[in-house]
Design an enzyme around this catalytic site. Structure first.
Site, PDB file in Angstrom:
ATOM      1  N   LYS A 189       0.862  -1.188   0.000  1.00 41.86           N
ATOM      2  CA  LYS A 189       0.000   0.000   0.000  1.00 41.86           C
ATOM      3  C   LYS A 189       0.892   1.230   0.000  1.00 41.86           C
ATOM      4  O   LYS A 189       1.474   1.601   1.014  1.00 41.86           O
ATOM      5  CB  LYS A 189      -0.892  -0.004   1.251  1.00 41.86           C
ATOM      6  CG  LYS A 189      -2.237   0.544   1.021  1.00 41.86           C
ATOM      7  CD  LYS A 189      -2.568   1.981   1.271  1.00 41.86           C
ATOM      8  CE  LYS A 189      -1.952   3.009   2.059  1.00 41.86           C
ATOM      9  NZ  LYS A 189      -1.912   4.320   1.373  1.00 41.86           N
ATOM     10  N   GLU A 264       9.108   0.997  11.184  1.00 44.51           N
ATOM     11  CA  GLU A 264      10.186   1.980  11.037  1.00 44.51           C
ATOM     12  C   GLU A 264       9.507   3.331  11.112  1.00 44.51           C
ATOM     13  O   GLU A 264       8.799   3.726  10.190  1.00 44.51           O
ATOM     14  CB  GLU A 264      10.912   1.746   9.694  1.00 44.51           C
ATOM     15  CG  GLU A 264      12.317   2.269   9.693  1.00 44.51           C
ATOM     16  CD  GLU A 264      12.370   3.675   9.215  1.00 44.51           C
ATOM     17  OE1 GLU A 264      12.272   4.587  10.073  1.00 44.51           O
ATOM     18  OE2 GLU A 264      12.484   3.879   8.003  1.00 44.51           O
ATOM     19  N   CYS A 298      13.161  10.245   7.963  1.00 44.31           N
ATOM     20  CA  CYS A 298      12.948   9.808   9.345  1.00 44.31           C
ATOM     21  C   CYS A 298      14.236   9.927  10.152  1.00 44.31           C
ATOM     22  O   CYS A 298      14.192  10.123  11.355  1.00 44.31           O
ATOM     23  CB  CYS A 298      12.407   8.387   9.367  1.00 44.31           C
ATOM     24  SG  CYS A 298      13.244   7.315   8.217  1.00 44.31           S
ATOM     25  N   GLU A 399       9.114  15.395  15.938  1.00 47.14           N
ATOM     26  CA  GLU A 399       9.596  15.286  14.556  1.00 47.14           C
ATOM     27  C   GLU A 399       8.861  16.320  13.695  1.00 47.14           C
ATOM     28  O   GLU A 399       7.633  16.369  13.682  1.00 47.14           O
ATOM     29  CB  GLU A 399       9.297  13.877  14.033  1.00 47.14           C
ATOM     30  CG  GLU A 399       9.785  13.662  12.614  1.00 47.14           C
ATOM     31  CD  GLU A 399       9.574  12.222  12.138  1.00 47.14           C
ATOM     32  OE1 GLU A 399       8.432  11.729  12.249  1.00 47.14           O
ATOM     33  OE2 GLU A 399      10.527  11.619  11.638  1.00 47.14           O
TER      34      GLU A 399
HETATM   35  P1  TAP Z   1       1.411   8.206   7.947  1.00 49.88           P
HETATM   36  O1  TAP Z   1       0.031   8.660   8.159  1.00 49.88           O
HETATM   37  O2  TAP Z   1       2.076   7.433   8.980  1.00 49.88           O
HETATM   38  O3  TAP Z   1       1.410   7.413   6.547  1.00 49.88           O
HETATM   39  C1  TAP Z   1       2.334   6.411   6.176  1.00 49.88           C
HETATM   40  C2  TAP Z   1       1.605   5.310   5.427  1.00 49.88           C
HETATM   41  O4  TAP Z   1       0.638   4.705   6.273  1.00 49.88           O
HETATM   42  C3  TAP Z   1       0.823   5.787   4.205  1.00 49.88           C
HETATM   43  O5  TAP Z   1       0.839   4.793   3.216  1.00 49.88           O
HETATM   44  C4  TAP Z   1      -0.570   5.944   4.774  1.00 49.88           C
HETATM   45  O6  TAP Z   1      -1.583   5.924   3.787  1.00 49.88           O
HETATM   46  C5  TAP Z   1      -0.651   4.752   5.675  1.00 49.88           C
HETATM   47  N1  TAP Z   1      -1.654   4.848   6.731  1.00 49.88           N
HETATM   48  C6  TAP Z   1      -2.197   5.967   7.262  1.00 49.88           C
HETATM   49  N2  TAP Z   1      -3.104   5.634   8.228  1.00 49.88           N
HETATM   50  C7  TAP Z   1      -3.123   4.282   8.293  1.00 49.88           C
HETATM   51  C8  TAP Z   1      -3.839   3.350   9.091  1.00 49.88           C
HETATM   52  N3  TAP Z   1      -4.713   3.736  10.012  1.00 49.88           N
HETATM   53  N4  TAP Z   1      -3.629   2.025   8.905  1.00 49.88           N
HETATM   54  C9  TAP Z   1      -2.729   1.604   7.987  1.00 49.88           C
HETATM   55  N5  TAP Z   1      -2.024   2.465   7.188  1.00 49.88           N
HETATM   56  C10 TAP Z   1      -2.205   3.776   7.344  1.00 49.88           C
HETATM   57  O7  TAP Z   1       2.297   9.426   7.634  1.00 49.88           O
HETATM   58  P2  TAP Z   1       1.832  10.732   6.830  1.00 49.88           P
HETATM   59  O8  TAP Z   1       0.444  11.161   7.170  1.00 49.88           O
HETATM   60  O9  TAP Z   1       2.109  10.455   5.438  1.00 49.88           O
HETATM   61  O10 TAP Z   1       2.807  11.777   7.439  1.00 49.88           O
HETATM   62  C11 TAP Z   1       2.531  12.301   8.738  1.00 49.88           C
HETATM   63  C12 TAP Z   1       3.792  12.449   9.527  1.00 49.88           C
HETATM   64  O11 TAP Z   1       4.405  11.185   9.644  1.00 49.88           O
HETATM   65  C13 TAP Z   1       4.860  13.312   8.895  1.00 49.88           C
HETATM   66  O12 TAP Z   1       4.680  14.643   9.194  1.00 49.88           O
HETATM   67  C14 TAP Z   1       6.099  12.753   9.477  1.00 49.88           C
HETATM   68  O13 TAP Z   1       6.340  13.328  10.743  1.00 49.88           O
HETATM   69  C15 TAP Z   1       5.789  11.315   9.665  1.00 49.88           C
HETATM   70  N6  TAP Z   1       6.330  10.457   8.611  1.00 49.88           N
HETATM   71  C16 TAP Z   1       7.362   9.704   8.965  1.00 49.88           C
HETATM   72  C17 TAP Z   1       7.937   8.886   8.018  1.00 49.88           C
HETATM   73  C18 TAP Z   1       9.079   8.060   8.413  1.00 49.88           C
HETATM   74  S1  TAP Z   1       9.962   7.368   7.291  1.00 49.88           S
HETATM   75  N7  TAP Z   1       9.385   7.871   9.664  1.00 49.88           N
HETATM   76  C19 TAP Z   1       7.467   8.853   6.723  1.00 49.88           C
HETATM   77  C20 TAP Z   1       6.372   9.625   6.391  1.00 49.88           C
HETATM   78  C21 TAP Z   1       5.816  10.430   7.367  1.00 49.88           C
HETATM   79  P3  TAP Z   1      -2.115   7.318   3.145  1.00 49.88           P
HETATM   80  O14 TAP Z   1      -0.965   7.909   2.459  1.00 49.88           O
HETATM   81  O15 TAP Z   1      -3.180   6.884   2.243  1.00 49.88           O
HETATM   82  O16 TAP Z   1      -2.586   8.139   4.317  1.00 49.88           O
END
Ligand code: TAP
Length: 495
Positions: A189, A264, A298, A399
């Protein structure tokens, strides 16, 4: 469910108007027929339509992956054959390197040099696991008397793999390569903001000879598709990279069926500059450590601790070089800093900076949305340095996931180790010193999965990547990852 004409996975243009789900070796529309649009963050312009998967599509993909795992041939292929196909995936990716780089830049707004490095690493991941799986074996164990015992490594089963938007292709490769090398089937996904290169990667897997049902991709929202995968009883393992709150939610839900889970998650990594550091190298490494990938990493080294005796000298160079970083056309080789992934994320970053100002911090440079000529409708933020901060401030504790670094002084090794460890996270960290003994001494005391000494680089195929504390658990990118995609079966016999 409608399927598109190209039933076989022969090559389609990497860049196109419509991207489909990949289920059971076919490009398919979603059951609902709905699509969503993905945008170029550098310009704000639409790039393409993407099938909007739902629970029904996730169900179909899980069934396909289950069928492929339980009754298919992939896991039973001789390991050399799986390795050969992984190498073929890498070789097709190499032949389409520029196309993948272009698509990744369009979907993320990241700078060319960053995209090139990440696509290359995605390729090398497949090559690494093609080699690593050949040596990933069970053991023969000493037993008393006439017992004989050996172990086998069996693939864990169907894996749900949930990918973030910051490194869309590289994270997909980090997850798909070890899983399929081990003989698992996957349902991937991708993040809704950046689904394109993951879809193309799944197509390439099929082109290289991965059988149908082994690699499936369902685009759609995390709360619907992601959640459905995590809760489904036919899924054996979840591998997730993303935010800590979503990671905690996944762990809780996956516990109901005791799925194997690797997470992660976020980070707030310290970057320590000792008084005997090579200042120029530390300045360049610190710039890379925070502003690479526009700070959307991250393991971004977003807490900078500088020894007070060299603070002024370091900061003069660090600030000057930060001001000179080029924001601009992501496709130009000399662009240093690309766009922010979305307007929403830009506002998150800006709110953090405003909170720092309210709490009495000083913005040394940056601190607001950037205006980039020719890219006025995109999402850009000025590389930002903040001083006069303390460990009670949000901007130091949380973060930010943007090009924002907080800088603090220290005067003693013990003190800085304590400060570095004063975080709920523990992913990356960096130490700059010419004193080798000190480097090792400090590295051993830092509570983080990765410690970089006199280098800003944190991830190479073969080196374990993962966190301590609330940065998650499980290591990716290394041989041990294969243990996370396999079960160890102990076979005992009496003779
Ligand atoms: P998340 O919401 O954590 O999204 C990461 C992945 O998880 C996406 O594919 C997302 O899908 C999916 N996801 C979201 N809600 C889920 C759920 N309830 N069950 C299963 N999968 C789910 O991150 P974001 O909203 O993209 O970013 C928010 C914050 O997360 C950022 O500001 C940053 O601080 C942090 N972030 C951290 C990392 C790493 S590598 N540590 C990477 C990205 C973001 P959708 O895209 O469809 O929502």
């Amino acid at each position: 469910m409608a399927t598109v004409k190209e039933q076989k996975m022969e090559k389609l243009e990497t860049k196109r108007e419509m991207y489909h789900l990949i289920i059971n070796g076919e490009r398919v529309e979603s059951v609902s027929g709905e699509t969503f649009t993905t945008y170029n963050p550098a310009t704000g312009e639409p790039i393409a339509k993407v099938a909007k998967g739902t629970k029904e599509d996730a169900e179909r993909a899980i069934q396909a992956a289950r069928q492929a795992f339980d009754h298919g041939k992939w896991r039973h292929f001789p390991v050399n054959k799986r390795a050969r196909i992984l190498n073929k995936i890498a070789s097709i990716m190499r032949s389409r390197f520029n196309e993948l780089v272009e698509l990744e830049i369009l979907d993320t707004g990241k700078a060319l040099s960053a995209a090139q490095g990440q696509v290359m690493q995605a390729i090398e991941d497949f090559e690494f696991y093609a080699s690593a799986i050949v040596g990933h074996r069970g053991t023969v164990n000493n037993m008393p008397g006439t017992f004989h015992n050996f172990t086998e490594k069996e693939p864990v089963g169907v894996c749900a793999q949930i990918i973030p938007w910051n490194y869309p292709l590289m994270m997909a490769a980090w997850k798909i390569a070890p899983a399929i090398a081990a003989g698992c089937s996957v349902v991937v996904k991708p993040a809704s903001l950046t689904p394109l290169t993951c879809i193309v990667l799944a197509e390439i897997c099929h082109e290289a000879g991965v059988p149908e049902g082994v690699v499936n991709v369902v685009t759609g929202s995390g709360s619907e598709v992601g959640n459905y995968l995590v809760e489904h009883p036919l899924v054996d393992k979840v591998a997730f990279t993303g935010s800590t709150p979503v990671g905690k939610n996944i762990m809780e839900k996956a516990s109901k069926t005791l799925k194997r889970v690797t997470l992660e998650l976020g980070g707030k990594s310290p970057n320590i500059i000792f008084e005997d550091a090579d200042i120029d190298a530390a300045v360049s490494g610190s710039l890379f450590g925070i502003f690479y990938n526009t700070g959307q990493s991250c393991e971004a080294r977003s807490r900078l601790y500088v020894h007070e005796s060299i603070y002024d000298q370091f900061m003069e160079k660090f600030v000057e070089k930060t001001k000179k970083l080029k924001l601009g056309n992501p496709f130009e080789q000399d662009t240093h800093v690309g766009a922010i992934i979305s307007r929403e994320q830009l506002e998150v970053i800006d709110d953090y900076v405003k909170s720092a100002i309210e709490e009495g911090a000083t913005i040394v440079t940056g601190g607001k949305e950037a205006k980039v000529e020719g890219f006025e409708n995109g999402f850009w933020y000025e590389p930002t340095i903040i001083t006069d901060v303390n460990h009670q401030m949000k901007v130091v504790k949380e973060e930010i996931f943007g090009p924002v670094v907080v800088v603090m002084k220290f005067n003693d090794e013990k003190e800085v180790i304590k400060l570095a460890n004063d975080s709920e996270y523990g992913l990356g960290s960096a130490i700059w010193t010419k004193d080798h003994a000190r480097a090792i001494r400090v590295a051993k005391q830092i509570q983080a999965g990765i410690v970089m000494i006199n280098s800003p680089f944190s991830a190479f195929p073969g080196t374990p990547f993962g966190g301590y504390k609330q940065s998650g658990f499980g290591r990716e990118l290394c041989i041990e990852t294969l243990d996370l995609y396999t079960e160890t079966k102990s076979i005992l016999s009496y003779y």
